[in-house]
Structures are given as structure tokens and as C-alpha cells.
Design a protein around this motif. Structure first.
Motif, PDB file in Angstrom:
ATOM      1  N   ASP A 197     -61.689 -43.622 -83.657  1.00  0.00           N
ATOM      2  CA  ASP A 197     -61.838 -43.065 -85.001  1.00  0.00           C
ATOM      3  C   ASP A 197     -60.680 -42.118 -85.318  1.00  0.00           C
ATOM      4  O   ASP A 197     -60.180 -41.424 -84.430  1.00  0.00           O
ATOM      5  CB  ASP A 197     -63.147 -42.273 -85.119  1.00  0.00           C
ATOM      6  N   GLU A 198     -60.326 -42.068 -86.593  1.00  0.00           N
ATOM      7  CA  GLU A 198     -59.297 -41.115 -87.025  1.00  0.00           C
ATOM      8  C   GLU A 198     -59.810 -39.674 -86.942  1.00  0.00           C
ATOM      9  O   GLU A 198     -59.034 -38.734 -86.870  1.00  0.00           O
ATOM     10  CB  GLU A 198     -58.853 -41.426 -88.457  1.00  0.00           C
ATOM     11  N   THR A 199     -61.151 -39.555 -86.988  1.00  0.00           N
ATOM     12  CA  THR A 199     -61.789 -38.242 -86.883  1.00  0.00           C
ATOM     13  C   THR A 199     -62.479 -38.103 -85.531  1.00  0.00           C
ATOM     14  O   THR A 199     -62.746 -39.088 -84.847  1.00  0.00           O
ATOM     15  CB  THR A 199     -62.810 -38.044 -88.022  1.00  0.00           C
ATOM     16  N   GLU A 226     -65.541 -36.411 -84.740  1.00  0.00           N
ATOM     17  CA  GLU A 226     -66.966 -36.087 -84.661  1.00  0.00           C
ATOM     18  C   GLU A 226     -67.804 -37.058 -83.840  1.00  0.00           C
ATOM     19  O   GLU A 226     -68.678 -36.650 -83.078  1.00  0.00           O
ATOM     20  CB  GLU A 226     -67.590 -35.987 -86.067  1.00  0.00           C
ATOM     21  N   SER A 275     -64.145 -31.648 -84.416  1.00  0.00           N
ATOM     22  CA  SER A 275     -64.362 -32.184 -85.766  1.00  0.00           C
ATOM     23  C   SER A 275     -63.063 -32.080 -86.550  1.00  0.00           C
ATOM     24  O   SER A 275     -62.247 -31.185 -86.321  1.00  0.00           O
ATOM     25  CB  SER A 275     -65.485 -31.440 -86.489  1.00  0.00           C
ATOM     26  N   GLY A 276     -62.882 -33.050 -87.452  1.00  0.00           N
ATOM     27  CA  GLY A 276     -61.642 -33.120 -88.216  1.00  0.00           C
ATOM     28  C   GLY A 276     -60.789 -34.298 -87.771  1.00  0.00           C
ATOM     29  O   GLY A 276     -61.200 -35.091 -86.919  1.00  0.00           O
ATOM     30  N   TYR A 277     -59.612 -34.399 -88.370  1.00  0.00           N
ATOM     31  CA  TYR A 277     -58.710 -35.519 -88.094  1.00  0.00           C
ATOM     32  C   TYR A 277     -57.829 -35.247 -86.877  1.00  0.00           C
ATOM     33  O   TYR A 277     -57.316 -34.139 -86.716  1.00  0.00           O
ATOM     34  CB  TYR A 277     -57.811 -35.777 -89.306  1.00  0.00           C
ATOM     35  N   ASP A 321     -54.439 -33.625 -87.356  1.00  0.00           N
ATOM     36  CA  ASP A 321     -54.345 -32.199 -87.677  1.00  0.00           C
ATOM     37  C   ASP A 321     -54.395 -31.292 -86.448  1.00  0.00           C
ATOM     38  O   ASP A 321     -54.390 -30.072 -86.573  1.00  0.00           O
ATOM     39  CB  ASP A 321     -55.464 -31.805 -88.652  1.00  0.00           C
TER      40      ASP A 321
END
Length: 242
Positions: free
Chosen positions: A52-54, A56, A62-64, A67
Motif C-alpha cells: 500500500d502507498e499508505t 495503516e 499512518s500516512g503515505y 512522506d
């Protein structure tokens, strides 16, 4: 007829936390012929493995991914959400993964996760790492972003590319030639249409299909002579291939 390849989806993800070094090691222990996994880039440009790009769903973050720096990502646990007994597993780097598989004689399928997030220069970075570990000939790059697959070929025409898709492409054998790719990576239900499969096979195109977890479908695909079957359960597929 050549035997289908048993390709472990995100490692042995049926029983172990996906895309962790543990899942990759357990897939090899289960006798897989290859491993499919997913590559993304951190904020500081490190190639890491996560679907997943995120964060969670599979980690305590949590988040991308884009980042966070690699160091920041290492603060998160990538095993505990699957089961508390897997606490302590981390998101691996591409380098860790390649270092592990480099002497294992496996078919390596790296999916570039660049549809939602367009990671800058991910193609160059991944191809460079494959050459560094001398795995260019035993690997294939795939993506739902077919522009990216064209770019991979422009960087290095010797690198094999596979086109991921989940819908009924019209005459995929012609589309593959147009894009200049080497293999088709369709969802398995697309392949169960005889007319579609006949067209692909008429051109001797390699097919690696995802994600096949029930034994009845595995048997059908083996009978159809599909090149690679991508599964969360390499143990089940292995028994059928015997």
C-alpha cells in the motif's frame, strides 16, 4: 508441457505478514519458484518494500510512505497487525530483499507501485539495484502504470517487463506488442475466457497471473499451461504442481 512457476505473492502472505523478510524466507522454505513483491520510495529516496502507498493497513504507522524518511519508517512495526507473534518485523528495503534472494535461483517479480504516487526515478533506481545484485536476467518488473514499463525499456531494453491489468483488454497480445513489453500479468479471471487465452498463446506470450488462492482455480491454470501463478499460499500450489 512446461510446469507452471509457483510465485509467492508478497512472500508467503497467507500465513505470515506480507512483504516482510520473514514472509520471503518462509516462501523459500515452502519451495516457491519465485517471489512477487512491491517497491516504493521513501521521502529520502530509499527503495522499500510495501504494497500500500499508505502505512495503516500493514504497519503501526499512518500516512503515505513518500512522506517519511527511511529512518522514520523503521520506527513502525510491520508484523504485529497480522498477529502479535510477529511483532518486530520491519518494512524491508529493496536492497535487503535482493541481498537475500541473490543466490537463491528464484524468479523475481518486482511491482513498481507508481500509479497513485508517481515516484521520481523509481525505474532507474530499481534497475540499477537489479544490476548491482546481478539479478537483471532472472527478474521482471511489472506495474499497472504501463508508461512506467515503457520507461523501463528505454532505460534498459534487456530488462523484462510485465503489464498488470484487471479488466478484459481487447486482444492483449497486440497491446503487449504495441507497448513493447515481455509478459502479461492479468487477474486470473480474465484468463478463464478461452478466446482471450487463445490469442495470447498464439503469440507465445509469457503469462503470470494474480492472485490465485483456491485450489480449483490453481488446478485449472496449471492445466492451461500458465507460465506463472502468483499466490498467497505457495505450499498449496506446490502440492498441486507435484
Amino acid at each position: 508441457m512446461k510446469k507452471s512457476l509457483n510465485i509467492a505473492h508478497r512472500g508467503f502472505s497467507g500465513y505470515y505478514p506480507e512483504n516482510t523478510m520473514l514472509a520471503f524466507k518462509k516462501a523459500v522454505e515452502a519451495g516457491c519458484h519465485g517471489i512477487e513483491t512491491d517497491v516504493q520510495l521513501t521521502k529520502d529516496g530509499v527503495a522499500v518494500i510495501c504494497h500500500d502507498e499508505t502505512l495503516e493497513r500493514t504497519t503501526t504507522g499512518s500516512g503515505y510512505i513518500k512522506d517519511f524518511t527511511y529512518k522514520e519508517l523503521m520506527e513502525f512495526d510491520a508484523g504485529i497487525k497480522f498477529h502479535e507473534k510477529f511483532k518486530g518485523e520491519k518494512i524491508p528495503t529493496l536492497e535487503e530483499f535482493l541481498d537475500y534472494v541473490k543466490d537463491k535461483n528464484l524468479y523475481i517479480n518486482l511491482e513498481l507501485k507508481n500509479t497513485l504516487v508517481l515516484y521520481e526515478n523509481i525505474e532507474e533506481k530499481v534497475i540499477s539495484k537489479l544490476h548491482e545484485y546481478k539479478l537483471g536476467k532472472s527478474s521482471i518488473l511489472s506495474s499497472f502504470n504501463h508508461y512506467s514499463m515503457v520507461k523501463c525499456k528505454s532505460i534498459d531494453s534487456s530488462i523484462k517487463t510485465g503489464l498488470l491489468y484487471g479488466d478484459g483488454l481487447y486482444k492483449p497480445e497486440n497491446y503487449l506488442a504495441y507497448v513493447g513489453a515481455d509478459a502479461l500479468h492479468p487477474h486470473y479471471f480474465v484468463l478463464l475466457h478461452e478466446e482471450i487465452l487463445a490469442g495470447i498463446k498464439s503469440k507465445n506470450i509469457e503469462i503470470n497471473t494474480y492472485t490465485v488462492n483456491d485450489e480449483r482455480t490453481m488446478k485449472k491454470l496449471i492445466e492451461l499451461g500458465i507460465h506463472g501463478i502468483i499466490t498467497n499460499f505457495p505450499d498449496k500450489l506446490g502440492k498441486l504442481l507435484e
